[in-house]
Write an enzyme that holds these catalytic residues in place. Structure first.
Site, PDB file in Angstrom:
ATOM      1  N   ASP A 110      -8.006  -6.639   0.783  1.00  0.00           N
ATOM      2  CA  ASP A 110      -7.409  -6.886   1.858  1.00  0.00           C
ATOM      3  C   ASP A 110      -8.096  -6.257   3.043  1.00  0.00           C
ATOM      4  O   ASP A 110      -9.020  -5.494   2.884  1.00  0.00           O
ATOM      5  CB  ASP A 110      -6.022  -6.066   1.762  1.00  0.00           C
ATOM      6  CG  ASP A 110      -6.399  -4.632   1.886  1.00  0.00           C
ATOM      7  OD1 ASP A 110      -6.188  -4.296   3.102  1.00  0.00           O
ATOM      8  OD2 ASP A 110      -6.680  -3.926   1.058  1.00  0.00           O
ATOM      9  N   CYS A 138      -9.626 -26.247   9.294  1.00  0.00           N
ATOM     10  CA  CYS A 138      -8.362 -25.730   9.663  1.00  0.00           C
ATOM     11  C   CYS A 138      -7.630 -26.544  10.786  1.00  0.00           C
ATOM     12  O   CYS A 138      -8.284 -27.162  11.669  1.00  0.00           O
ATOM     13  CB  CYS A 138      -8.397 -24.309   9.936  1.00  0.00           C
ATOM     14  SG  CYS A 138      -8.821 -23.860  11.616  1.00  0.00           S
ATOM     15  N   CYS A 163     -15.152 -26.359   9.417  1.00  0.00           N
ATOM     16  CA  CYS A 163     -13.854 -25.800   9.083  1.00  0.00           C
ATOM     17  C   CYS A 163     -12.999 -27.104   9.420  1.00  0.00           C
ATOM     18  O   CYS A 163     -13.046 -27.775  10.275  1.00  0.00           O
ATOM     19  CB  CYS A 163     -13.477 -24.888  10.221  1.00  0.00           C
ATOM     20  SG  CYS A 163     -11.878 -24.107   9.735  1.00  0.00           S
ATOM     21  N   CYS A 195      -9.398 -26.048  14.322  1.00  0.00           N
ATOM     22  CA  CYS A 195     -10.804 -26.542  14.518  1.00  0.00           C
ATOM     23  C   CYS A 195     -10.612 -28.085  14.535  1.00  0.00           C
ATOM     24  O   CYS A 195     -11.501 -28.664  15.160  1.00  0.00           O
ATOM     25  CB  CYS A 195     -11.714 -26.237  13.396  1.00  0.00           C
ATOM     26  SG  CYS A 195     -12.454 -24.432  13.529  1.00  0.00           S
ATOM     27  N   ASP A 221       0.965  -1.293   0.050  1.00  0.00           N
ATOM     28  CA  ASP A 221      -0.218   0.079   0.042  1.00  0.00           C
ATOM     29  C   ASP A 221       0.856   1.100  -0.029  1.00  0.00           C
ATOM     30  O   ASP A 221       1.960   1.432   0.743  1.00  0.00           O
ATOM     31  CB  ASP A 221      -0.934  -0.012   1.219  1.00  0.00           C
ATOM     32  CG  ASP A 221      -2.017   1.090   1.348  1.00  0.00           C
ATOM     33  OD1 ASP A 221      -1.850   1.952   0.405  1.00  0.00           O
ATOM     34  OD2 ASP A 221      -2.694   0.989   2.103  1.00  0.00           O
TER      35      ASP A 221
END
Length: 377
Positions: A270, A310, A308, A313, A92
């Site tokens: 973002d 992931c 989930c 989890c 940015d």
């Protein structure tokens, strides 16, 4: 080596799914970029960010120029080497930080003079210096330097800021192109401004297109105007930008913001929300956000999100995470953040799949209906 190429694989309404090809790797779109403002995605190791599915990170010119310093980063081999991230990085330009620190700044046609929020030292940030800093960082996608004003500003202020941003866009283009080897391998995105005004947005888009950029950002939104107003602007703003280039909505956002923006033709996003929320005990789930601090989780042996897969989890319970966060343990912030980053990347993968299968409207409606459950809890 491919410098920059964008291909669209499928569309569903205004939504697109495709690939941005760059020397450091491919970026699947729609894409969410975890925010690594100060050369780190807070509470995450780079390898874990990549494992979650992220193809690209965001770094910030303003913060990195102040600490550790762009010249120092260059001496240390560039931002990728410094933080141990081999995939693309978008930086940015610093325009948003300049607006948010308005009481410390003085704007002119040349640029923005400001005092560091860290030590009070004085600096000048303008298109040329912003391009130099992003070159020293080794950015893969460089953002043009722009002037951002609140959407509540008067029409006269909004027009003046948009017109100045377009003059700065041309200076950014010229300074980027003078960057030698970096310019040969990196890409430059222009930033559309104009607040919520369709005419100003069109004038901005036309000016940027005439200059010519590798991609185009929709700037000046998600700064307090609310979702309805943002979506109203997104009903026309992305359509004003070249259809064969990536469209990046800066600073967005909540999961429902992202779904709605993808429906309106946005390719890149973002936001600090998944990391900031993780550090404060909020988890994003397919049934909506939840506050792990709440007492009802104290003896809940289930995962944060049953749907989930992931690492968080599939390993730890809500009860354990509740304990960690309430106890102020660092691991609590780390695990909550990792889940949130995985949730966002899974959402992007689901959106890409739904667009490719031409079933985005049904997916979006189902997602919103399920997500609203948590918002009512």
């Amino acid at each position: 080596m491919t410098r920059f190429a964008f291909s669209i694989h499928a569309t569903c309404g205004k939504a697109r799914t495709g690939t941005i090809r760059m020397g450091r790797g491919d970026i699947r779109t729609p894409a969410f970029m975890p925010v690594g403002t100060a050369a780190t995605v807070k509470a995450m190791k780079p390898a874990d960010v990549a494992a979650a599915g992220a193809d690209i990170l965001l770094g910030n010119t303003y913060h990195l120029m102040l600490r550790p310093g762009a010249e120092r980063v260059a001496r240390l081999g560039g931002l990728h080497a410094l933080m141990g991230w081999s995939k693309p990085i978008l930086t940015d330009s610093g325009g948003y930080q300049v607006m948010s620190l308005a009481d410390l700044t003085k704007r002119s046609e040349d640029g923005v003079a400001f005092k560091s929020h860290l030590d009070g030292s004085r600096h000048l940030l303008n298109p040329e210096r912003s391009m130099e800093i992003q070159r020293l960082l080794g950015s893969d996608i460089v953002m043009a330097f722009d002037e951002l004003v609140p959407t509540t500003s008067t029409p006269e202020v909004q027009m003046a800021a948009m017109e100045r941003s377009m003059r700065w866009a041309k200076r950014s283009r010229d300074a980027f192109d003078a960057g030698g080897e970096h310019a040969e391998r990196a890409a430059l995105f222009g930033i559309q401004q104009g607040a919520l005004d369709e005419g100003l947005r069109k004038a901005s888009a036309d000016a940027l297109t005439a200059i010519g950029f590798d991609g185009y950002a929709v700037g000046g939104l998600a700064v307090g105007e609310g979702q309805d107003a943002m979506f109203a602007a997104l009903d026309f703003a992305p359509d004003q930008l070249p259809a064969d280039k990536p469209r990046y909505l800066m600073g967005v956002g909540k999961p429902t913001d992202i779904v709605g923006a993808v429906e309106r033709g946005v390719d890149m996003f973002d936001c600090v929300l998944p990391t900031r929320s993780g550090r404060t005990g909020q988890a994003f789930t397919r049934a909506g956000p939840l506050n792990i601090r709440n007492a009802r989780h104290a003896e809940d042996t289930g995962p944060l999100d049953p749907a989930c897969a992931c690492p968080v989890c599939t390993t730890w319970s809500r009860a354990y995470l509740h304990h960690l966060v309430r106890a102020g343990e660092i691991l609590g912030a780390m695990l909550m953040t990792e889940h949130n980053i995985c949730f966002y990347q899974d959402l992007m993968a689901d959106l890409r799949e739904a667009i490719a299968d031409r079933r985005l409207p049904q997916f979006a409606n189902d997602f919103r209906a399920a997500y609203a459950q948590g918002e009512r809890a």
